[in-house]
Enzyme design. Structure first.
Site, PDB file in Angstrom:
ATOM      1  N   CYS A   2      10.924  56.116  52.056  1.00 48.04           N
ATOM      2  CA  CYS A   2      11.290  56.267  50.650  1.00 48.04           C
ATOM      3  C   CYS A   2      11.349  57.732  50.228  1.00 48.04           C
ATOM      4  O   CYS A   2      10.519  58.538  50.641  1.00 48.04           O
ATOM      5  CB  CYS A   2      10.283  55.572  49.760  1.00 48.04           C
ATOM      6  SG  CYS A   2      10.040  53.857  50.213  1.00 48.04           S
ATOM      7  N   ARG A  27      16.349  60.604  54.732  1.00 50.70           N
ATOM      8  CA  ARG A  27      15.089  59.964  55.093  1.00 50.70           C
ATOM      9  C   ARG A  27      15.295  58.503  55.471  1.00 50.70           C
ATOM     10  O   ARG A  27      14.413  57.893  56.072  1.00 50.70           O
ATOM     11  CB  ARG A  27      14.101  60.069  53.931  1.00 50.70           C
ATOM     12  CG  ARG A  27      13.738  61.496  53.586  1.00 50.70           C
ATOM     13  CD  ARG A  27      12.945  61.562  52.312  1.00 50.70           C
ATOM     14  NE  ARG A  27      11.607  61.020  52.461  1.00 50.70           N
ATOM     15  CZ  ARG A  27      10.545  61.709  52.854  1.00 50.70           C
ATOM     16  NH1 ARG A  27      10.681  62.978  53.138  1.00 50.70           N
ATOM     17  NH2 ARG A  27       9.370  61.156  52.949  1.00 50.70           N
ATOM     18  N   TRP A  75      13.028  52.361  51.203  1.00 51.42           N
ATOM     19  CA  TRP A  75      13.137  51.799  52.547  1.00 51.42           C
ATOM     20  C   TRP A  75      12.239  50.578  52.517  1.00 51.42           C
ATOM     21  O   TRP A  75      11.013  50.691  52.409  1.00 51.42           O
ATOM     22  CB  TRP A  75      12.652  52.838  53.548  1.00 51.42           C
ATOM     23  CG  TRP A  75      12.921  52.510  54.982  1.00 51.42           C
ATOM     24  CD1 TRP A  75      14.095  52.703  55.659  1.00 51.42           C
ATOM     25  CD2 TRP A  75      12.004  51.960  55.928  1.00 51.42           C
ATOM     26  NE1 TRP A  75      13.955  52.298  56.955  1.00 51.42           N
ATOM     27  CE2 TRP A  75      12.687  51.839  57.160  1.00 51.42           C
ATOM     28  CE3 TRP A  75      10.672  51.546  55.865  1.00 51.42           C
ATOM     29  CZ2 TRP A  75      12.084  51.328  58.306  1.00 51.42           C
ATOM     30  CZ3 TRP A  75      10.079  51.037  57.003  1.00 51.42           C
ATOM     31  CH2 TRP A  75      10.782  50.937  58.204  1.00 51.42           C
ATOM     32  N   ASN A 101       6.050  55.307  47.211  1.00 49.89           N
ATOM     33  CA  ASN A 101       6.262  55.365  48.655  1.00 49.89           C
ATOM     34  C   ASN A 101       4.946  54.972  49.301  1.00 49.89           C
ATOM     35  O   ASN A 101       3.898  55.470  48.897  1.00 49.89           O
ATOM     36  CB  ASN A 101       6.659  56.796  49.053  1.00 49.89           C
ATOM     37  CG  ASN A 101       6.843  56.951  50.554  1.00 49.89           C
ATOM     38  OD1 ASN A 101       6.909  55.978  51.284  1.00 49.89           O
ATOM     39  ND2 ASN A 101       6.927  58.196  50.997  1.00 49.89           N
ATOM     40  N   GLY A 102       4.990  54.069  50.275  1.00 47.39           N
ATOM     41  CA  GLY A 102       3.764  53.654  50.951  1.00 47.39           C
ATOM     42  C   GLY A 102       3.535  52.170  50.771  1.00 47.39           C
ATOM     43  O   GLY A 102       4.442  51.417  50.415  1.00 47.39           O
ATOM     44  N   GLU A 484      14.347  60.374  76.572  1.00 53.52           N
ATOM     45  CA  GLU A 484      14.902  60.916  75.324  1.00 53.52           C
ATOM     46  C   GLU A 484      16.400  60.586  75.223  1.00 53.52           C
ATOM     47  O   GLU A 484      16.889  60.231  74.159  1.00 53.52           O
ATOM     48  CB  GLU A 484      14.639  62.433  75.274  1.00 53.52           C
ATOM     49  CG  GLU A 484      15.216  63.175  74.089  1.00 53.52           C
ATOM     50  CD  GLU A 484      14.710  62.702  72.727  1.00 53.52           C
ATOM     51  OE1 GLU A 484      13.787  61.889  72.651  1.00 53.52           O
ATOM     52  OE2 GLU A 484      15.296  63.140  71.721  1.00 53.52           O
ATOM     53  N   LYS A 488      17.989  58.382  72.170  1.00 60.58           N
ATOM     54  CA  LYS A 488      19.089  58.862  71.312  1.00 60.58           C
ATOM     55  C   LYS A 488      20.216  57.828  71.291  1.00 60.58           C
ATOM     56  O   LYS A 488      20.801  57.557  70.249  1.00 60.58           O
ATOM     57  CB  LYS A 488      19.654  60.206  71.819  1.00 60.58           C
ATOM     58  CG  LYS A 488      18.796  61.419  71.598  1.00 60.58           C
ATOM     59  CD  LYS A 488      18.789  61.957  70.186  1.00 60.58           C
ATOM     60  CE  LYS A 488      17.575  61.537  69.423  1.00 60.58           C
ATOM     61  NZ  LYS A 488      16.352  62.226  69.594  1.00 60.58           N
ATOM     62  N   GLU A 491      19.197  54.616  69.245  1.00 62.46           N
ATOM     63  CA  GLU A 491      19.118  54.756  67.784  1.00 62.46           C
ATOM     64  C   GLU A 491      20.475  55.074  67.155  1.00 62.46           C
ATOM     65  O   GLU A 491      20.729  54.688  66.024  1.00 62.46           O
ATOM     66  CB  GLU A 491      18.059  55.773  67.359  1.00 62.46           C
ATOM     67  CG  GLU A 491      18.313  57.184  67.770  1.00 62.46           C
ATOM     68  CD  GLU A 491      17.188  58.130  67.357  1.00 62.46           C
ATOM     69  OE1 GLU A 491      16.546  57.918  66.329  1.00 62.46           O
ATOM     70  OE2 GLU A 491      16.962  59.119  68.088  1.00 62.46           O
ATOM     71  N   HIS A 507      11.386  49.608  92.416  1.00 63.28           N
ATOM     72  CA  HIS A 507      10.289  48.669  92.145  1.00 63.28           C
ATOM     73  C   HIS A 507      10.687  47.628  91.101  1.00 63.28           C
ATOM     74  O   HIS A 507       9.827  46.974  90.520  1.00 63.28           O
ATOM     75  CB  HIS A 507       9.041  49.432  91.711  1.00 63.28           C
ATOM     76  CG  HIS A 507       8.551  50.391  92.752  1.00 63.28           C
ATOM     77  ND1 HIS A 507       7.977  49.972  93.940  1.00 63.28           N
ATOM     78  CD2 HIS A 507       8.600  51.741  92.835  1.00 63.28           C
ATOM     79  CE1 HIS A 507       7.677  51.025  94.683  1.00 63.28           C
ATOM     80  NE2 HIS A 507       8.051  52.118  94.030  1.00 63.28           N
ATOM     81  N   LYS A 610      13.741  58.837  58.476  1.00 58.28           N
ATOM     82  CA  LYS A 610      13.453  60.139  59.082  1.00 58.28           C
ATOM     83  C   LYS A 610      11.955  60.386  59.181  1.00 58.28           C
ATOM     84  O   LYS A 610      11.461  60.907  60.162  1.00 58.28           O
ATOM     85  CB  LYS A 610      14.120  61.231  58.232  1.00 58.28           C
ATOM     86  CG  LYS A 610      13.916  62.648  58.759  1.00 58.28           C
ATOM     87  CD  LYS A 610      14.651  62.858  60.063  1.00 58.28           C
ATOM     88  CE  LYS A 610      14.456  64.218  60.658  1.00 58.28           C
ATOM     89  NZ  LYS A 610      14.810  64.227  62.089  1.00 58.28           N
TER      90      LYS A 610
HETATM   91  C1  F6R Z   1      14.092  60.023  67.195  1.00 60.06           C
HETATM   92  C2  F6R Z   1      13.207  60.438  66.133  1.00 60.06           C
HETATM   93  C3  F6R Z   1      11.878  59.781  66.032  1.00 60.06           C
HETATM   94  C4  F6R Z   1      10.798  60.812  65.656  1.00 60.06           C
HETATM   95  C5  F6R Z   1       9.454  60.105  65.416  1.00 60.06           C
HETATM   96  C6  F6R Z   1       8.359  61.094  65.104  1.00 60.06           C
HETATM   97  O1  F6R Z   1      15.283  60.747  67.192  1.00 60.06           O
HETATM   98  O2  F6R Z   1      13.536  61.280  65.345  1.00 60.06           O
HETATM   99  O3  F6R Z   1      11.544  59.112  67.198  1.00 60.06           O
HETATM  100  O4  F6R Z   1      10.695  61.734  66.684  1.00 60.06           O
HETATM  101  O5  F6R Z   1       9.578  59.199  64.362  1.00 60.06           O
HETATM  102  O6  F6R Z   1       8.652  61.827  63.959  1.00 60.06           O
HETATM  103  P1  F6R Z   1       7.884  63.163  63.614  1.00 60.06           P
HETATM  104  O7  F6R Z   1       8.222  64.156  64.654  1.00 60.06           O
HETATM  105  O8  F6R Z   1       8.361  63.547  62.255  1.00 60.06           O
HETATM  106  O9  F6R Z   1       6.413  62.829  63.644  1.00 60.06           O
END
Ligand code: F6R
Length: 615
Positions: A2, A27, A75, A101-102, A484, A488, A491, A507, A610
């Site tokens: 949020c 976000r 959110w 938020n929360g 990673e 990417k 997502e 395995h 985010k």
């Molecule tokens: C993936 C991504 C998330 C963040 C994760 C941690 O692209 O952005 O996996 O890396 O939510 O977020 P932070 O670094 O803000 O704690």
């Protein structure tokens, strides 16, 4: 998660709040709403979906003009993303409006009590109870800040709340427990927001709110107290991100811009940390050298992409310092009763500094007596504030939900910490540290070189847009890079993607390989650790023999992979441990282009936020 904006001043609150919400769009959210105080009353509008829906609603049913207002992008947690569940929530008389938020954990009990007292609740949210409780407390106190303090003392869970009341038309009140909230102080105006991006176009002067604090915003000043009403000490700071840094700057997506900014982000993260003689000086690590010498274990906690940075850091820390290092998903950490004490150095990695899982992990570690060092990109956020020391990454604002430049800078910061530990513990000689620093100083240029050669990667990504699955393989530091790459792609492209340690393939996962399945392989340097290189070349042969389409990321001059690569992506020669800084970049470009080819929203992938401020 949020996004919250509050404003009091002399501009049109609606305009300021809507512009702020736009800046917080990154976000992630699924509904939005605003409330303004005007003409002795309160007017609100809210809509499910993106901000554009709310904008249309405001054109069809304009709100009166006022200079005090609040806004929210939601959110969904309690209740789906509907108009009714969108914030702000109002009391039955429509005099108070609140955004949140929360999660309020005891909302069911509070809701039951309110219903018994004759309140009518119309949404499925936990937030609505706060509007009703505030209305009750305000009728007794005629003071919104005091009403907020009284209400907060009854709430359980993590929350940021921002409220206005029609009877106090020049006041916005905010409260903070665990979830982020920052104050912006301008000339004759003040702002509240989930993060500074919402107000840096107006002011760079910010105040960090602490745990369990209530802030009262008026045009001429800001008052902060604890939930108990006692005046609170606050920390003011100057935001060094400029407004342009949070704009797309001519790129189609923030993600493209942020990928392109990586050479600078990497170099900026080294700035001020290397003296004229090439020595490492990490003054920010406020944990004393003698304490660091006592440490017998390092534990890294992080989530998602930051967790992958931690996995790579483990190789550097153990190799350079010989201290055992564990890396753990922050969301799992405290629930398994980890072994921690004063000799454990805990490193919490987080771009946002607000990730609740990581915050809870670091709190747990500190409760057990461990020292916590944060690696973070966001000044004034909760994780660095609650840590013993912080090393800031200098990536600048990362707006796209998928992390790119923050990841590379997290790696740089991890390497610096590993070297620093080696330096203070005497496991690395000064000339060895200087040699790695020299290599790190050249990485920005190497990343730039990778960026210049990405057109074939984009073309390849477009040609794979109709595939269902892509696998990623790596060994040693290439394994977290593979993870990673897969994250990417999941997502952004909403494709099934998995990363494996290449040696594990036989395995089990090798059963997944069939005709034409794209498999990306991150190949370690053939120099130095040639055994590792030979092994992965065998792995490539194994999958190719089973019909896979191999996409090989290999160092310039590595000829051994050529016969087995259907597609070859070249990266510059780098020392083995630093290779992730260049090898990750093609995977970011690949995922971004594939997502675009599939028509997905690159900057705001579905269901994602985010900054993940709930556990
Ligand atoms: C993936 C991504 C998330 C963040 C994760 C941690 O692209 O952005 O996996 O890396 O939510 O977020 P932070 O670094 O803000 O704690």
């Amino acid at each position: 998660m949020c996004g919250i904006v509050g404003y009091v001043g002399s501009q049109s609150a609606l305009e300021v709040v809507m512009a702020g919400l736009k800046r917080l769009e990154y976000r992630g959210y699924d509904s939005a709403g605003v409330a303004v105080l005007a003409d002795g009353g309160l007017a609100a509008a809210k809509k499910a979906g993106k901000l554009v829906n709310l904008e249309k609603e405001l054109v069809e049913k304009p709100l009166p003009t006022g200079s005090t207002g609040i806004g929210h992008t939601r959110w969904a947690t309690h209740g789906g993303p509907t108009d009714a569940n969108a914030h702000p929530h109002l009391d039955n008389a429509g005099r108070v409006a609140v955004v949140h938020n929360g999660i309020i954990e005891n909302f069911a009990v509070l809701r039951g009590e309110l219903l018994e007292r004759g309140h009518e609740l119309t949404s499925e949210t936990d937030t609505e109870v706060v509007a009703h409780l505030l209305a009750e407390e305000f009728s007794a106190t005629a003071d919104l800040a005091e009403a907020m303090r009284l209400v907060c003392r009854r709430l359980e869970g993590a929350f940021t709340l921002v409220a206005v009341h029609a009877d106090e038309p020049d006041v916005v009140v905010g409260a903070r427990r665990n979830s982020p909230l920052v104050v912006g102080v301008g000339e004759g105006e003040a702002f509240l927001a989930s993060d500074v991006a919402a107000f840096i176009a107006h002011t760079r002067s910010a105040i960090e709110l602490g745990q369990d604090q209530v802030v009262e915003l008026r045009r001429d000043g800001v008052t902060v107290t604890g939930f108990d009403g006692r005046p609170a000490e606050v920390r003011s700071y100057n935001v060094d991100w400029d407004a342009a840094a949070a704009e797309k700057g001519g790129y189609d997506y923030f993600m493209l811009k942020e990928i392109a900014e990586q050479p600078k982000a990497v170099s900026d993260t080294l700035l001020g940390r290397i003296d004229a003689a090439g020595n490492l000086t990490l003054d920010e690590v406020r944990i004393s050298a003698s304490e660091l010498r006592e440490m017998d274990k390092v534990v890294i906690v992080a989530c998602g992409t930051a967790f992958h940075a931690g996995m790579i850091a483990k190789y550097a820390i153990e190799h350079w310092t010989r201290i055992p290092c564990e890396v753990e998903l922050a969301s799992e950490f405290r629930y398994r009763d980890p072994i921690l004490d004063a000799q454990t150095l805990v490193i919490a990695i987080s771009q946002s500094g607000e990730t609740m899982d990581t915050l809870m992990a670091l709190r747990h570690a500190r409760e057990q007596g461990s020292k916590v060092l944060a690696i973070c990109n966001t000044n004034g956020s909760t994780i660095p504030r609650e840590s013993d020391a912080v090393l800031y990454t200098h990536a600048g604002p990362e707006v796209a939900v998928a992390s790119t430049k923050a990841f590379l800078t997290q790696l740089v910061a991890c390497y610096l910490v590993a070297l620093y530990l080696g330096q203070v513990r005497g496991t690395k000689w000064g000339d060895e540290v200087r040699a790695v620093i020299r290599d790190l100083s050249q990485i920005g240029g190497a990343v730039e070189q990778v960026l210049q050669t990405m057109e074939p990667v984009r073309e390849l990504a477009r040609s794979l847009a109709d595939k269902n699955t892509v696998l990623f393989l790596g060994r040693h530091v290439g394994y977290p890079v593979a993870l990673e790459g897969a994250l990417k792609l999941k997502e952004l492209a909403y494709m099934h993607a998995e990363g494996f340690a290449a040696g594990e393939l036989k395995h089990g996962p090798i059963a997944l390989i069939d005709e034409d399945l794209p498999v990306v392989v991150v190949v370690p340097s053939p120099r130095g650790r040639s055994l590792l290189h030979d092994k992965i070349v065998s792995n490539i042969q194994e999958i190719r023999a089973r019909g896979a389409r191999t996409i090989v990321i290999a160092e310039e001059g590595d000829e051994a992979v050529v016969p087995y690569a259907d597609h070859l992506i070249r990266i510059p020669v780098t020392p083995t441990l630093l290779q992730p800084l260049v090898a990750t970049v093609p995977l970011q470009v690949f995922a971004c282009e594939l997502a675009t080819a599939r028509g997905n929203e690159v900057d705001q992938p579905r269901n994602l936020a985010k900054s993940v401020t709930v556990e």
